[in-house]
Design a protein around this motif. Structure first.
Motif, short mmCIF file in Angstrom:
data_model
loop_
_atom_site.label_atom_id
_atom_site.label_comp_id
_atom_site.label_asym_id
_atom_site.label_seq_id
_atom_site.Cartn_x
_atom_site.Cartn_y
_atom_site.Cartn_z
N ARG A 68 0.80 -1.21 0.00
CA ARG A 68 0.00 0.00 0.00
C ARG A 68 0.84 1.27 0.00
NH1 ARG A 68 -3.72 0.36 -2.50
NH2 ARG A 68 -5.09 -1.09 -1.43
N ASP A 69 1.98 1.25 0.67
CA ASP A 69 2.81 2.45 0.65
C ASP A 69 3.28 2.77 -0.76
OD1 ASP A 69 4.29 0.14 0.70
OD2 ASP A 69 5.71 0.79 2.21
N ASP A 70 3.57 1.73 -1.55
CA ASP A 70 3.97 1.95 -2.95
C ASP A 70 2.80 2.41 -3.81
OD1 ASP A 70 6.55 1.20 -2.36
OD2 ASP A 70 6.30 -0.87 -3.00
N SER A 71 1.62 1.81 -3.61
CA SER A 71 0.46 2.18 -4.43
C SER A 71 0.00 3.61 -4.13
CB SER A 71 -0.69 1.20 -4.21
OG SER A 71 -1.25 1.34 -2.94
N LEU A 72 0.18 4.05 -2.89
CA LEU A 72 -0.21 5.42 -2.55
C LEU A 72 0.68 6.45 -3.24
CD1 LEU A 72 -1.16 5.15 1.24
CD2 LEU A 72 -2.69 5.58 -0.69
N GLU A 73 1.92 6.06 -3.55
CA GLU A 73 2.79 6.95 -4.32
C GLU A 73 2.20 7.16 -5.72
OE1 GLU A 73 5.42 8.73 -3.24
OE2 GLU A 73 4.78 7.94 -1.28
N THR A 74 1.59 6.09 -6.27
CA THR A 74 0.92 6.20 -7.57
C THR A 74 -0.27 7.13 -7.47
OG1 THR A 74 1.55 3.91 -8.09
CG2 THR A 74 -0.16 4.91 -9.45
N VAL A 75 -1.05 6.99 -6.39
CA VAL A 75 -2.21 7.86 -6.18
C VAL A 75 -1.79 9.33 -6.11
CG1 VAL A 75 -4.10 8.46 -4.62
CG2 VAL A 75 -3.55 6.06 -5.02
N LYS A 76 -0.68 9.58 -5.42
CA LYS A 76 -0.19 10.96 -5.30
C LYS A 76 0.23 11.52 -6.66
CE LYS A 76 1.30 10.23 -0.53
NZ LYS A 76 2.46 9.99 0.38
N ARG A 77 0.78 10.67 -7.52
CA ARG A 77 1.11 11.12 -8.88
C ARG A 77 -0.17 11.38 -9.67
NH1 ARG A 77 4.97 6.93 -8.47
NH2 ARG A 77 3.75 5.58 -9.88
N ASN A 78 -1.19 10.52 -9.49
CA ASN A 78 -2.48 10.73 -10.15
C ASN A 78 -3.10 12.06 -9.72
OD1 ASN A 78 -3.53 7.21 -9.98
ND2 ASN A 78 -2.29 8.28 -11.49
N GLN A 79 -2.94 12.38 -8.46
CA GLN A 79 -3.47 13.65 -7.94
C GLN A 79 -2.90 14.83 -8.73
OE1 GLN A 79 -1.88 14.77 -4.17
NE2 GLN A 79 -3.32 16.46 -3.85
N GLN A 80 -1.60 14.78 -9.00
CA GLN A 80 -0.96 15.86 -9.75
C GLN A 80 -1.34 15.82 -11.22
OE1 GLN A 80 3.17 15.13 -8.86
NE2 GLN A 80 3.06 16.06 -6.82
N GLN A 81 -1.42 14.60 -11.78
CA GLN A 81 -1.75 14.46 -13.20
C GLN A 81 -3.16 14.94 -13.51
OE1 GLN A 81 -0.99 10.28 -13.40
NE2 GLN A 81 1.23 10.52 -13.45
N TYR A 82 -4.12 14.61 -12.63
CA TYR A 82 -5.52 14.96 -12.88
C TYR A 82 -5.94 16.23 -12.16
CZ TYR A 82 -5.43 10.06 -14.33
OH TYR A 82 -5.10 8.87 -14.94
N GLU A 83 -5.04 16.79 -11.37
CA GLU A 83 -5.31 18.04 -10.64
C GLU A 83 -6.57 17.93 -9.80
OE1 GLU A 83 -5.38 20.83 -13.90
OE2 GLU A 83 -3.23 21.21 -13.71
N LEU A 84 -6.63 16.85 -9.00
CA LEU A 84 -7.76 16.61 -8.12
C LEU A 84 -7.28 16.58 -6.67
CD1 LEU A 84 -9.55 13.70 -10.05
CD2 LEU A 84 -10.16 16.12 -10.07
N PRO A 85 -8.07 17.10 -5.74
CA PRO A 85 -7.69 17.03 -4.31
C PRO A 85 -7.62 15.58 -3.86
CG PRO A 85 -9.51 18.57 -4.66
CD PRO A 85 -9.33 17.82 -5.95
N LEU A 86 -6.77 15.30 -2.87
CA LEU A 86 -6.60 13.93 -2.36
C LEU A 86 -6.69 13.92 -0.85
CD1 LEU A 86 -5.68 10.92 -2.49
CD2 LEU A 86 -3.31 11.77 -2.53
N LYS A 87 -7.46 12.95 -0.33
CA LYS A 87 -7.56 12.72 1.12
C LYS A 87 -7.18 11.26 1.38
CE LYS A 87 -8.96 13.02 5.48
NZ LYS A 87 -8.22 13.81 6.50
N ILE A 88 -6.28 11.03 2.33
CA ILE A 88 -5.89 9.67 2.70
C ILE A 88 -6.28 9.42 4.15
CG2 ILE A 88 -3.96 8.05 2.97
CD1 ILE A 88 -2.44 9.65 0.86
N VAL A 89 -7.02 8.34 4.39
CA VAL A 89 -7.35 7.92 5.76
C VAL A 89 -6.67 6.57 6.00
CG1 VAL A 89 -9.54 9.16 5.89
CG2 VAL A 89 -9.52 6.84 4.99
#
Length: 343
Positions: free
Chosen positions: A96-117
């Motif tokens: 999960r720590d690796d996959s969340l790095e992908t999510v953080k890149r997606n956040q920048q690519q799609y310019e969408l806010p991100l919340k992690i719980v």
């Protein structure tokens, strides 16, 4: 001899759709895939103008394609949605720590806010710590229950109107098979719903815009679009019950490609004889989450972990709920039975 696109009739086809057998060029495939998702959204009336929608983002192919397509369609058809990403950190080192790095890149690519719980933040436990207690046999039960509630809690923190998940046609068909094999009538009745509204106070409705999209086509869309996604399987999932349903479904699909959609339609059209008793939705006496029992599954699982009796939440132990609510210790006989139980 090169095959031409069966849609535009001009460009060279680069793929044969697993879903229909049509040969398509990249551009026609992209447009066809996006239009089918759009038709699913419109026909099921999944969204209303001006809603805030959280996309359950894991970094995998399904949620990444969902985020990309929703952003494209929101702009193309002026849905008027405010989109954001919502991720759950289960606490699985090396996954999960690796996959969340992908999510953080997606956040920048799609310019969408991100919340992690995180599980640790919400429950005081990580999946790594849970697996140390329960082993590899029933860990997916804990993760599935906790993850569902974590998404709801995250959505309520963000005050969104809806949660979108990346469940595809293969996922839905697998769930139908699993519930059928388990004899779980209540879940079998609702598992094919494209949108769900929770009757518990404060819970956020969910929807599945990719419900009719084949997994193979999602992979092809992500590949040809060169989307950034994480493809490693969870390290704790090899023994998951869903894996057996998935293997069976793949065998069926190899023989009959329409098997996936046929199973979904069967689930959608199931009827039950009158008089069949169904669990009545209520709310958990401890946390208020939707539950058909005095305590929700999450609270029972968490209580078992905190008492050093992880099997308390595996199986049916409703008779012990009163003691749990009263914070009473279990008898020696009850503890022995739990420790000796093999689920």
């Amino acid at each position: 001899m090169p095959v031409t696109c069966s849609c535009c009739g001009e460009k060279r086809a680069v793929l044969k759709r697993p879903k229909t057998g049509h040969s398509l060029c990249k551009e026609c495939f992209f447009r066809t895939f996006e239009e089918e998702v759009h038709q699913t959204i419109v026909s099921a009336k999944l969204f209303n103008q001006g809603e805030t929608v959280a996309i359950g983002a894991s970094g995998g192919k399904d949620s990444t394609v969902l985020a990309h397509v929703l952003k494209v369609l929101n702009e193309r058809y002026d849905y008027g949605l405010k989109l954001l990403l919502l991720s759950v950190d289960e606490g699985i080192t090396g996954y999960r720590d690796d996959s969340l790095e992908t999510v953080k890149r997606n956040q920048q690519q799609y310019e969408l806010p991100l919340k992690i719980v995180s599980y640790e933040e919400l429950y005081g436990w990580t999946m790594d710590a849970i697996v140390k207690q329960v082993g590899m046999k029933n860990n997916c039960t804990f993760c599935g229950v906790f993850r569902r509630q974590a998404l709801d809690r995250g959505a309520m923190m963000l005050k969104v109107d809806k949660i979108c998940t990346g469940h595809n046609a293969d996922d839905v068909a697998e769930t139908v098979l699993m519930n059928f094999l388990r004899g779980d009538i209540s879940r079998l009745r609702r598992c094919t719903a494209i949108s769900t509204t929770s009757e518990g106070e404060g819970l956020v409705p969910r929807c599945k815009p990719l419900k009719y999209a084949y997994e193979k086509e999602i992979v092809l869309y992500a590949y040809f679009k060169k989307l950034d996604y994480f493809s490693t399987e969870c390290i704790y999932s090899p023994n998951a019950y869903r894996g057996h349903a998935r293997a069976f479904l793949k065998d069926l699909e190899a023989i009959r490609p329409s098997a996936i959609m046929d199973i979904i339609h069967s689930g959608e059209n199931l009827s039950f004889r009158e008089g069949v008793k169904m669990p009545m939705p209520g709310s958990c006496s401890r946390c208020g989450y939707i539950s058909s029992q005095t305590l929700c599954k999450s609270c029972v699982l968490l209580e078992g972990l905190n008492r050093g009796l992880p099997k308390l939440g595996i199986g049916k132990h409703h008779r012990l709920h009163g003691k749990i609510l009263a914070q009473q210790p279990l008898s020696e006989q009850e503890e022995r039975r739990l420790k000796a139980a093999d689920f």
